[in-house]
Design a protein around this motif. Structure first.
Motif, PDB file in Angstrom:
ATOM      1  N   MET A  53      13.401  -1.782 -10.356  1.00 56.09           N
ATOM      2  CA  MET A  53      12.647  -0.878 -11.195  1.00 56.09           C
ATOM      3  C   MET A  53      13.479   0.397 -11.379  1.00 56.09           C
ATOM      4  SD  MET A  53       9.000   1.113 -10.365  1.00 56.09           S
ATOM      5  CE  MET A  53       8.369  -0.268  -9.507  1.00 56.09           C
ATOM      6  N   LYS A  54      13.484   0.895 -12.579  1.00 57.84           N
ATOM      7  CA  LYS A  54      14.190   2.141 -12.881  1.00 57.84           C
ATOM      8  C   LYS A  54      13.352   3.339 -12.438  1.00 57.84           C
ATOM      9  CE  LYS A  54      17.788   0.303 -14.811  1.00 57.84           C
ATOM     10  NZ  LYS A  54      19.050   0.308 -14.102  1.00 57.84           N
ATOM     11  N   LEU A  55      14.037   4.429 -12.182  1.00 56.46           N
ATOM     12  CA  LEU A  55      13.369   5.654 -11.751  1.00 56.46           C
ATOM     13  C   LEU A  55      12.339   6.102 -12.783  1.00 56.46           C
ATOM     14  CD1 LEU A  55      13.040   8.047  -9.850  1.00 56.46           C
ATOM     15  CD2 LEU A  55      15.100   9.046 -10.850  1.00 56.46           C
ATOM     16  N   ALA A  56      12.673   6.000 -14.053  1.00 60.13           N
ATOM     17  CA  ALA A  56      11.740   6.426 -15.112  1.00 60.13           C
ATOM     18  C   ALA A  56      10.444   5.608 -15.073  1.00 60.13           C
ATOM     19  CB  ALA A  56      12.404   6.293 -16.476  1.00 60.13           C
ATOM     20  N   GLU A  57      10.559   4.330 -14.771  1.00 59.75           N
ATOM     21  CA  GLU A  57       9.362   3.489 -14.664  1.00 59.75           C
ATOM     22  C   GLU A  57       8.494   3.942 -13.489  1.00 59.75           C
ATOM     23  OE1 GLU A  57      10.326  -0.933 -15.692  1.00 59.75           O
ATOM     24  OE2 GLU A  57      12.146  -0.016 -14.849  1.00 59.75           O
ATOM     25  N   ALA A  58       9.143   4.274 -12.372  1.00 64.52           N
ATOM     26  CA  ALA A  58       8.410   4.749 -11.200  1.00 64.52           C
ATOM     27  C   ALA A  58       7.712   6.073 -11.502  1.00 64.52           C
ATOM     28  CB  ALA A  58       9.352   4.898 -10.014  1.00 64.52           C
ATOM     29  N   ALA A  62       6.568   7.007 -14.403  1.00 69.37           N
ATOM     30  CA  ALA A  62       5.405   6.679 -15.238  1.00 69.37           C
ATOM     31  C   ALA A  62       4.282   6.113 -14.377  1.00 69.37           C
ATOM     32  CB  ALA A  62       5.805   5.697 -16.331  1.00 69.37           C
ATOM     33  N   LEU A  63       4.627   5.257 -13.416  1.00 67.15           N
ATOM     34  CA  LEU A  63       3.616   4.716 -12.507  1.00 67.15           C
ATOM     35  C   LEU A  63       2.990   5.813 -11.655  1.00 67.15           C
ATOM     36  CD1 LEU A  63       5.340   1.417 -11.283  1.00 67.15           C
ATOM     37  CD2 LEU A  63       3.359   1.633 -12.816  1.00 67.15           C
ATOM     38  N   ARG A  64       3.819   6.781 -11.228  1.00 63.09           N
ATOM     39  CA  ARG A  64       3.307   7.904 -10.440  1.00 63.09           C
ATOM     40  C   ARG A  64       2.291   8.698 -11.258  1.00 63.09           C
ATOM     41  NH1 ARG A  64       7.204  12.774  -8.956  1.00 63.09           N
ATOM     42  NH2 ARG A  64       6.920  13.038 -11.183  1.00 63.09           N
ATOM     43  N   ALA A  65       2.620   8.969 -12.509  1.00 60.09           N
ATOM     44  CA  ALA A  65       1.695   9.721 -13.375  1.00 60.09           C
ATOM     45  C   ALA A  65       0.398   8.936 -13.581  1.00 60.09           C
ATOM     46  CB  ALA A  65       2.362  10.027 -14.709  1.00 60.09           C
ATOM     47  N   ASP A  66       0.505   7.629 -13.783  1.00 61.16           N
ATOM     48  CA  ASP A  66      -0.688   6.803 -13.950  1.00 61.16           C
ATOM     49  C   ASP A  66      -1.549   6.812 -12.691  1.00 61.16           C
ATOM     50  OD1 ASP A  66       0.005   6.115 -16.535  1.00 61.16           O
ATOM     51  OD2 ASP A  66       0.856   4.167 -15.979  1.00 61.16           O
ATOM     52  N   GLY A 117      -8.548   5.442  -2.083  1.00 60.73           N
ATOM     53  CA  GLY A 117      -7.665   5.389  -0.925  1.00 60.73           C
ATOM     54  C   GLY A 117      -6.492   4.451  -1.142  1.00 60.73           C
ATOM     55  N   GLU A 118      -6.749   3.309  -1.754  1.00 63.10           N
ATOM     56  CA  GLU A 118      -5.678   2.352  -2.056  1.00 63.10           C
ATOM     57  C   GLU A 118      -4.690   2.937  -3.068  1.00 63.10           C
ATOM     58  OE1 GLU A 118      -7.433  -1.307  -3.368  1.00 63.10           O
ATOM     59  OE2 GLU A 118      -8.643  -1.499  -1.543  1.00 63.10           O
ATOM     60  N   VAL A 119      -5.218   3.558  -4.094  1.00 58.67           N
ATOM     61  CA  VAL A 119      -4.355   4.153  -5.120  1.00 58.67           C
ATOM     62  C   VAL A 119      -3.530   5.290  -4.517  1.00 58.67           C
ATOM     63  CG1 VAL A 119      -4.306   5.369  -7.336  1.00 58.67           C
ATOM     64  CG2 VAL A 119      -5.897   3.480  -7.000  1.00 58.67           C
ATOM     65  N   LEU A 120      -4.142   6.079  -3.634  1.00 56.30           N
ATOM     66  CA  LEU A 120      -3.412   7.170  -2.974  1.00 56.30           C
ATOM     67  C   LEU A 120      -2.295   6.625  -2.082  1.00 56.30           C
ATOM     68  CD1 LEU A 120      -6.357   9.566  -2.149  1.00 56.30           C
ATOM     69  CD2 LEU A 120      -4.374  10.087  -3.598  1.00 56.30           C
ATOM     70  N   GLY A 121      -2.528   5.500  -1.440  1.00 61.60           N
ATOM     71  CA  GLY A 121      -1.482   4.860  -0.644  1.00 61.60           C
ATOM     72  C   GLY A 121      -0.304   4.437  -1.509  1.00 61.60           C
ATOM     73  N   GLU A 122      -0.605   3.846  -2.659  1.00 66.90           N
ATOM     74  CA  GLU A 122       0.445   3.449  -3.599  1.00 66.90           C
ATOM     75  C   GLU A 122       1.186   4.684  -4.120  1.00 66.90           C
ATOM     76  OE1 GLU A 122      -1.574   1.277  -6.677  1.00 66.90           O
ATOM     77  OE2 GLU A 122      -2.323  -0.231  -5.262  1.00 66.90           O
ATOM     78  N   LEU A 123       0.431   5.744  -4.413  1.00 66.04           N
ATOM     79  CA  LEU A 123       1.019   6.987  -4.909  1.00 66.04           C
ATOM     80  C   LEU A 123       1.964   7.588  -3.869  1.00 66.04           C
ATOM     81  CD1 LEU A 123       1.164   9.198  -7.082  1.00 66.04           C
ATOM     82  CD2 LEU A 123      -0.856  10.231  -6.033  1.00 66.04           C
ATOM     83  N   GLU A 124       1.545   7.588  -2.619  1.00 68.81           N
ATOM     84  CA  GLU A 124       2.397   8.132  -1.562  1.00 68.81           C
ATOM     85  C   GLU A 124       3.711   7.361  -1.471  1.00 68.81           C
ATOM     86  OE1 GLU A 124       2.317   9.068   3.240  1.00 68.81           O
ATOM     87  OE2 GLU A 124       0.553   8.194   2.280  1.00 68.81           O
ATOM     88  N   GLU A 125       3.639   6.051  -1.535  1.00 67.06           N
ATOM     89  CA  GLU A 125       4.860   5.236  -1.462  1.00 67.06           C
ATOM     90  C   GLU A 125       5.767   5.508  -2.663  1.00 67.06           C
ATOM     91  OE1 GLU A 125       7.760   2.766  -0.100  1.00 67.06           O
ATOM     92  OE2 GLU A 125       6.053   3.613   0.967  1.00 67.06           O
ATOM     93  N   LEU A 126       5.194   5.615  -3.842  1.00 73.55           N
ATOM     94  CA  LEU A 126       5.988   5.930  -5.036  1.00 73.55           C
ATOM     95  C   LEU A 126       6.668   7.291  -4.898  1.00 73.55           C
ATOM     96  CD1 LEU A 126       3.807   4.751  -8.050  1.00 73.55           C
ATOM     97  CD2 LEU A 126       6.160   4.054  -7.561  1.00 73.55           C
ATOM     98  N   ILE A 127       5.920   8.277  -4.434  1.00 72.93           N
ATOM     99  CA  ILE A 127       6.483   9.622  -4.283  1.00 72.93           C
ATOM    100  C   ILE A 127       7.642   9.609  -3.287  1.00 72.93           C
ATOM    101  CG2 ILE A 127       6.000  11.959  -3.424  1.00 72.93           C
ATOM    102  CD1 ILE A 127       3.169  11.640  -4.657  1.00 72.93           C
TER     103      ILE A 127
END
Length: 154
Positions: free
Chosen positions: A1-6, A8-12, A48-58
């Motif tokens: 995955m490219k950084l730009a895609e990550a 966009a996922l972080r913003a979502d 909580g699940e979304v926040l976990g995913e967000l933390e990993e992306l960050i």
């Protein structure tokens, strides 16, 4: 995955958390004899699940930014440069606007009214703002290009 895609996922994910928060708050209390519009406990669990995913992306984005070199400095440094250029541009533009009297009456109705005189050189501030805007565009373009070229680190 490219950084730009990550990115966009972080913003979502951040938007999704904000939406879930609004829904949790709206469903947290309800009138006796009625049921809440949605189950706030399940909404909290989903958030909580979304926040976990967000933390990993960050984490991965930050790791990638620190490890990626662009024009002899880290991408993190370029991001800091862009942020400060935005602040400088806003400051200089605001100062020029205030000195030029924008948003205020630009003329005297009566000769007895006091004349407002700029305390700053408006033309010079406008030139500085233009130069800062150019620098900002260049740094931002470099960052955007890098975001699409670099793979996200684990």
């Amino acid at each position: 995955m490219k950084l730009a895609e990550a990115l966009a996922l972080r913003a979502d994910a951040a938007r999704r958390v904000a939406q879930l928060r609004t829904r949790v708050v709206a469903s947290a209390r309800y009138q006796e004899g009625e049921a809440p519009a949605e189950d706030p406990a399940s909404l909290l669990a989903e958030a909580g699940e979304v926040l976990g995913e967000l933390e990993e992306l960050i984490r991965r984005i930050n790791r990638t930014n620190a490890a990626t070199s662009v024009d002899g400095r880290s991408l993190t440094d370029a991001l800091a440069r862009r942020d400060v250029l935005r602040l400088r541009h806003a400051l200089v533009t605001s100062a020029a606007d205030a000195a030029a009297g924008e948003g205020q009456r630009g003329f005297r109705q009566l000769r007895s009214e006091l004349k407002m005189i700029p305390a700053l050189p408006v033309a010079e501030l406008r030139r500085q703002a233009d130069d800062l805007a150019r620098q900002l565009r260049e740094v931002d373009t470099l960052i955007q290009r890098t975001n699409w070229e670099v793979d996200l680190l684990d």
